[in-house]
Design an enzyme around this catalytic site. Structure first.
Site: not given
Ligand code: PMT
Length: 233
Positions: A41-44, A109
């Site tokens: 995943g990512n930090h959005s 994102a």
């Protein structure tokens, strides 16, 4: 009293600048499963996309907000929230709505890669290292750019270096009307902050740089840019 309130609300909405416009917005991250317990995943946080959704709805637009996993909440009669998890699910939902909207703003994102195979059971810790083969996800924005007709298409670019050059490249390759660039090199910009610092680049080569401000105010700048484009149409 409810009827009177709803009558007044409906009447007010009719006078708003985005009344009768349908806006599709993507927000948040996507999660790409590795096994039943892990993902890439990512930090959005979803904050940027949710603020754009709220701004568009406050100006009378019917908003379809397709969001990846996010703790953000929204309650507005003109916002329909559609929750998804993966890039593939986001791709499907966005394509469900795209033909019926006037504007699409892609602030999510989205993962560029996902595991080629998703393990059915939890992967056991057996050796000191492991490899996961990744394959490309579908590029939602590029795909909308290739099928768009009357819609206005707005993309985002999240960069860490060669910001302007990279954003200009994306703008040209993916056929959208303008791009909102934010850089992780700017303090207070990008993921999870309540603030952002953006530059808007349009197809005609014009660039507008904005100061660091709240994501609420950035959402207003983006929607103002859209209103200018709509008025020129
Ligand atoms: O959610 P917040 O915490 O508030 O953070 C906001 C944000 C940093 C996520 C937001 O401002 C932002 O920059 N969103 C775009 C992030 C991104 O993935 O940028 P990109 O440069 O990798 O992608 C370019 C564009 O293509 C984006 O519009 C993206 O939504 C789109 N894309 C990317 C990959 C893919 N498979 N499909 C896409 O549609």
């Amino acid at each position: 009293p409810e009827n009177i309130v709803s009558f007044i609300e409906n009447d007010i909405v009719k006078g708003l600048p985005l009344f009768n416009k349908k806006v599709l917005i993507t927000a948040g991250p996507t999660y790409e499963a590795i096994d039943p317990v892990r993902f890439i995943g990512n930090h959005s946080s979803g904050k940027m996309g949710f603020e754009i959704a709220k701004k568009a709805a406050s100006l009378g637009a019917q908003v379809y907000l397709v969001t990846g996993p996010s703790y953000q909440t929204v309650s507005h009669s003109l916002i329909k929230r559609i929750d998804v998890v993966s890039a593939e699910e986001m791709y499907k939902e966005v394509h469900n709505y795209f033909s019926s909207v006037d504007i699409a703003i892609l602030s999510a994102a989205v993962a560029d890669y996902k595991p080629k195979n998703v393990a059915t059971n939890k992967i056991k810790k057996s050796s000191n290292s492991m490899s996961i083969e990744l394959v490309k996800t579908q590029d939602i924005l590029a795909s909308l750019g290739s099928i768009k007709e009357q819609q206005f298409l707005v993309g985002f670019a999240l960069e860490t270096n060669n910001e302007l050059e990279n954003a200009q490249g994306k703008l040209q390759r993916k056929n959208f009307d303008f791009i909102v660039l934010n850089s992780l090199r700017d303090k207070g910009a990008g993921f999870n902050h309540d603030t952002n610092k953006v530059t808007i680049l349009n197809k005609a080569g014009k660039t507008k740089q904005f100061e660091l401000k709240s994501k609420v105010a950035v959402a207003t700048d983006i929607v103002e840019e859209l209103k200018t484009l709509l008025n020129k149409k």
